[in-house]
Design a protein around this motif. Structure first.
Motif, PDB file in Angstrom:
ATOM      1  N   THR A   4       0.817  -1.478  -0.109  1.00 43.46           N
ATOM      2  CA  THR A   4       0.426   0.315  -0.033  1.00 43.46           C
ATOM      3  C   THR A   4       0.392   1.379   0.585  1.00 43.46           C
ATOM      4  OG1 THR A   4      -1.766  -1.252   1.044  1.00 43.46           O
ATOM      5  CG2 THR A   4      -1.687   1.336   1.565  1.00 43.46           C
ATOM      6  N   LEU A   5       0.167   2.669  -0.580  1.00 42.30           N
ATOM      7  CA  LEU A   5       1.143   3.854  -0.874  1.00 42.30           C
ATOM      8  C   LEU A   5      -0.069   4.549  -0.317  1.00 42.30           C
ATOM      9  CD1 LEU A   5       2.457   4.240  -3.376  1.00 42.30           C
ATOM     10  CD2 LEU A   5       4.217   3.646  -1.541  1.00 42.30           C
ATOM     11  N   VAL A   6      -0.249   5.280   0.651  1.00 42.26           N
ATOM     12  CA  VAL A   6      -0.571   6.439   1.129  1.00 42.26           C
ATOM     13  C   VAL A   6       0.078   7.871   0.996  1.00 42.26           C
ATOM     14  CG1 VAL A   6      -2.206   5.077   2.741  1.00 42.26           C
ATOM     15  CG2 VAL A   6      -0.085   6.401   3.264  1.00 42.26           C
ATOM     16  N   TRP A   7      -0.258   9.156   0.958  1.00 43.65           N
ATOM     17  CA  TRP A   7      -0.407  10.623   1.406  1.00 43.65           C
ATOM     18  C   TRP A   7      -0.938  11.084   2.142  1.00 43.65           C
ATOM     19  CZ3 TRP A   7       2.963  14.200   0.436  1.00 43.65           C
ATOM     20  CH2 TRP A   7       2.507  15.845   0.466  1.00 43.65           C
ATOM     21  N   ASN A   8      -0.126  11.590   3.381  1.00 43.69           N
ATOM     22  CA  ASN A   8      -0.383  12.240   4.110  1.00 43.69           C
ATOM     23  C   ASN A   8       0.345  13.651   4.444  1.00 43.69           C
ATOM     24  OD1 ASN A   8       1.057  13.327   7.264  1.00 43.69           O
ATOM     25  ND2 ASN A   8      -1.089  12.708   7.783  1.00 43.69           N
ATOM     26  N   GLN A   9      -1.082  14.617   3.726  1.00 44.65           N
ATOM     27  CA  GLN A   9      -0.790  15.921   3.170  1.00 44.65           C
ATOM     28  C   GLN A   9      -0.118  17.011   4.277  1.00 44.65           C
ATOM     29  OE1 GLN A   9      -3.536  17.954   1.064  1.00 44.65           O
ATOM     30  NE2 GLN A   9      -2.742  19.196   0.515  1.00 44.65           N
ATOM     31  N   SER A  10      -0.699  16.860   5.424  1.00 42.61           N
ATOM     32  CA  SER A  10      -0.146  17.522   6.958  1.00 42.61           C
ATOM     33  C   SER A  10       0.970  17.717   6.807  1.00 42.61           C
ATOM     34  CB  SER A  10      -0.895  16.838   7.802  1.00 42.61           C
ATOM     35  OG  SER A  10      -0.826  15.714   8.000  1.00 42.61           O
ATOM     36  N   SER A  11       1.294  16.022   6.809  1.00 43.44           N
ATOM     37  CA  SER A  11       3.417  15.843   7.054  1.00 43.44           C
ATOM     38  C   SER A  11       4.466  16.065   5.783  1.00 43.44           C
ATOM     39  CB  SER A  11       3.601  14.420   8.181  1.00 43.44           C
ATOM     40  OG  SER A  11       3.169  13.808   6.714  1.00 43.44           O
ATOM     41  N   ALA A  12       3.346  15.851   4.916  1.00 47.48           N
ATOM     42  CA  ALA A  12       4.251  15.862   3.026  1.00 47.48           C
ATOM     43  C   ALA A  12       4.599  14.938   3.052  1.00 47.48           C
ATOM     44  CB  ALA A  12       4.868  17.541   2.818  1.00 47.48           C
ATOM     45  N   THR A  13       4.417  13.235   3.405  1.00 49.02           N
ATOM     46  CA  THR A  13       5.280  12.053   3.579  1.00 49.02           C
ATOM     47  C   THR A  13       4.792  11.712   2.675  1.00 49.02           C
ATOM     48  OG1 THR A  13       6.156  13.314   5.714  1.00 49.02           O
ATOM     49  CG2 THR A  13       6.037  10.460   4.401  1.00 49.02           C
ATOM     50  N   VAL A  14       4.278  10.473   1.361  1.00 50.38           N
ATOM     51  CA  VAL A  14       4.641   9.489   1.348  1.00 50.38           C
ATOM     52  C   VAL A  14       4.461   8.062   2.697  1.00 50.38           C
ATOM     53  CG1 VAL A  14       4.207   7.964  -0.555  1.00 50.38           C
ATOM     54  CG2 VAL A  14       4.256   9.817  -0.668  1.00 50.38           C
ATOM     55  N   TYR A  15       3.917   7.593   2.768  1.00 51.84           N
ATOM     56  CA  TYR A  15       3.979   5.652   3.275  1.00 51.84           C
ATOM     57  C   TYR A  15       3.970   5.143   2.677  1.00 51.84           C
ATOM     58  CZ  TYR A  15       3.785   9.099   7.632  1.00 51.84           C
ATOM     59  OH  TYR A  15       3.733  10.389   8.337  1.00 51.84           O
ATOM     60  N   SER A  16       3.908   3.997   3.000  1.00 54.45           N
ATOM     61  CA  SER A  16       3.807   2.736   2.515  1.00 54.45           C
ATOM     62  C   SER A  16       4.376   1.765   3.295  1.00 54.45           C
ATOM     63  CB  SER A  16       4.862   2.211   1.596  1.00 54.45           C
ATOM     64  OG  SER A  16       6.572   1.706   1.771  1.00 54.45           O
ATOM     65  N   TRP A  17       3.662  -0.127   3.246  1.00 54.49           N
ATOM     66  CA  TRP A  17       3.777  -0.613   4.041  1.00 54.49           C
ATOM     67  C   TRP A  17       3.509  -1.655   3.253  1.00 54.49           C
ATOM     68  CZ3 TRP A  17      -0.491   3.399   5.631  1.00 54.49           C
ATOM     69  CH2 TRP A  17      -1.143   2.588   5.331  1.00 54.49           C
ATOM     70  N   GLY A  18       3.768  -3.218   4.080  1.00 50.38           N
ATOM     71  CA  GLY A  18       3.385  -4.612   2.908  1.00 50.38           C
ATOM     72  C   GLY A  18       4.585  -5.342   2.353  1.00 50.38           C
ATOM     73  N   GLN A  27      10.887  16.549  -2.603  1.00 53.31           N
ATOM     74  CA  GLN A  27      10.827  18.187  -2.070  1.00 53.31           C
ATOM     75  C   GLN A  27       9.476  18.200  -2.411  1.00 53.31           C
ATOM     76  OE1 GLN A  27      13.116  20.387  -4.194  1.00 53.31           O
ATOM     77  NE2 GLN A  27      15.147  20.168  -3.347  1.00 53.31           N
ATOM     78  N   LEU A  28       8.729  17.404  -1.370  1.00 49.42           N
ATOM     79  CA  LEU A  28       6.575  17.441  -1.100  1.00 49.42           C
ATOM     80  C   LEU A  28       6.728  18.521   0.467  1.00 49.42           C
ATOM     81  CD1 LEU A  28       5.746  13.978  -1.416  1.00 49.42           C
ATOM     82  CD2 LEU A  28       5.443  15.860  -3.467  1.00 49.42           C
ATOM     83  N   THR A  29       5.482  18.650  -0.205  1.00 46.01           N
ATOM     84  CA  THR A  29       5.365  19.999   0.643  1.00 46.01           C
ATOM     85  C   THR A  29       4.108  20.460   1.102  1.00 46.01           C
ATOM     86  OG1 THR A  29       4.876  22.207  -0.438  1.00 46.01           O
ATOM     87  CG2 THR A  29       7.128  21.696  -0.113  1.00 46.01           C
ATOM     88  N   PRO A  30       3.561  20.429   1.893  1.00 45.42           N
ATOM     89  CA  PRO A  30       2.019  20.184   2.188  1.00 45.42           C
ATOM     90  C   PRO A  30       1.117  20.800   0.906  1.00 45.42           C
ATOM     91  CG  PRO A  30       3.265  21.325   4.052  1.00 45.42           C
ATOM     92  CD  PRO A  30       3.760  21.304   3.472  1.00 45.42           C
ATOM     93  N   LYS A  31       1.470  21.141   0.474  1.00 46.28           N
ATOM     94  CA  LYS A  31       0.676  22.122  -0.356  1.00 46.28           C
ATOM     95  C   LYS A  31       1.236  21.634  -2.164  1.00 46.28           C
ATOM     96  CE  LYS A  31       0.378  27.396   1.063  1.00 46.28           C
ATOM     97  NZ  LYS A  31       1.106  28.341   0.967  1.00 46.28           N
ATOM     98  N   SER A  32       1.836  20.609  -1.454  1.00 45.97           N
ATOM     99  CA  SER A  32       2.129  20.110  -3.257  1.00 45.97           C
ATOM    100  C   SER A  32       0.607  19.002  -3.673  1.00 45.97           C
ATOM    101  CB  SER A  32       3.418  18.669  -3.015  1.00 45.97           C
ATOM    102  OG  SER A  32       4.293  19.136  -2.615  1.00 45.97           O
TER     103      SER A  32
END
Length: 364
Positions: free
Chosen positions: A297-311, A341-346
């Motif tokens: 899985t991939l997910v996008w968390n905008q507040s931290s400007a981070t893509v997370y994954s697991w699995g 270089q992601l930002t919360p506005k990306s």
């Protein structure tokens, strides 16, 4: 737009012009006309060892093409994304795409506004939907489907079956059917060579997804229906959790052996196989969008400007697994944040396929 890919790449399916697996999100060298666009319609379908990219109704493909699954002739491998000319679809405009193990399907709207379905690749078990014992097809029109007056709302493929949701709510399918993934009436036939309507017994889906050997449907209120009749439900697909009213659910997706719902609150719900931590971890952040691959899985968390994954991330599709322990299945793609270089506005979209991962961004 910028597109980053990582994961399994033995057949050039990441569009990177080489065939080495990647565990760091790496910028894809896209055709110039794509990078200049802010996509109004972006779809990525990556299954088996090939990838289809549909952006603003232009279709591109890369990867394994030994059977023509990329809608290109006489080119067994495609190292980077190349555009598929509309003449392939008789001048129709590509609108929807799906990819199975060694086959692909494209819905293109013709000049009269009618949806036409094209399949290409190899399908020894009816995956092409072209008729009895037709196992290979190089850019073939599925004649007579959908019938005149009907349009296709959605098309999705599993490993060896495809389902289509029409504008009137009818569900049709073809391919492997022996485990009930195309309905009870088709189970005994084992294979369907042509599109056949699936009896949903009064259920009214608004979205369909395909696992490896099952189909799942969700209606407007969040009720889930599983098409799967195997006596051995070892992954617990049929153990649908109690779901309170989900009138405003945001997304519904499937892996090969798991199912996932995204709520407007950003919370995810998952069930099915968790042998490789495919299900959402208890400490997962709130997310704005999700993408479910074969077993990751991939997910996008905008507040931290981070893509997370697991699995399951053996091919690098969860990023670098250095210093990751089984006790903490959530993989943070810190390298992705630095590289992209992601930002919360990306503006970010994520996509996932068969051990492949994709991050599309366009900065505001």
């Amino acid at each position: 737009m910028q597109l980053y890919s990582f994961g399994s790449n033995g057949h050039y399916q990441l569009g990177q012009n080489h065939n080495r697996d990647l565990d760091v999100p790496t910028l894809v060298d896209l055709p110039y006309q794509i990078t200049r666009l802010e996509p109004s319609n972006l779809q990525i379908r990556s299954n088996g060892n090939h990838t289809l990219l549909l952006v603003n109704n232009d279709l591109y493909a890369c990867g394994d093409n030994r059977h023509g699954q990329c809608f290109i002739t006489n080119k067994p491998k495609i190292e980077r994304f190349i555009r598929i000319h509309p003449t392939v679809f008789a001048g129709g405009v590509p609108r929807l795409i799906s990819a199975g193990w060694e086959f692909s399907a494209v819905v293109a709207t013709d000049r009269d506004g009618r949806d036409r379905l094209y399949c290409s690749g190899i399908g020894s078990r009816g995956e092409l939907g072209l008729g009895e014992n037709i196992k290979t097809g190089l850019i073939e029109l599925v004649r007579g489907f959908p019938r005149r007056g009907r349009s296709i709302r959605q098309i999705v493929s599993g490993l060896a079956h495809t389902v289509v949701l029409l504008d009137n709510g009818e569900l049709w399918g073809w391919g492997v059917s022996r485990k009930g993934q195309l309905g009870l009436h088709a189970e005994a036939q084992k294979l369907l060579w042509n599109p056949v309507q699936i009896d949903l017994k009064g259920f009214h889906p608004v979205k369909a997804v395909c696992g490896r050997e099952f189909t799942a449907l969700i209606d407007f209120e969040g009720n889930v229906k599983i098409l799967f009749t195997s006596k051995n439900d070892r992954n617990g697909i049929l153990l649908i959790p109690r779901i309170e009213s989900l009138h405003s659910w945001t997304d519904f997706q499937s892996g090969w052996s798991s199912l996932h719902i995204l709520l407007p609150t950003g919370k995810m719900m998952s069930w099915g196989n968790n042998s490789h931590s495919q299900l959402v971890p208890h400490d997962a952040p709130s997310v704005q969008c999700m993408a479910i691959g074969s077993e990751h899985t991939l997910v996008w968390n905008q507040s931290s400007a981070t893509v997370y994954s697991w699995g399951w991330g053996e091919h690098g599709n969860c990023g670098s697994l250095d210093n990751v322990t089984d006790s903490n299945p959530s993989r943070t793609l810190t390298k992705a944040t630095r590289v992209i270089q992601l930002t919360p506005k990306s503006s970010v979209s994520v996509f996932a396929g068969c051990a492949t991962s994709w991050i599309a961004i366009w900065n505001n």
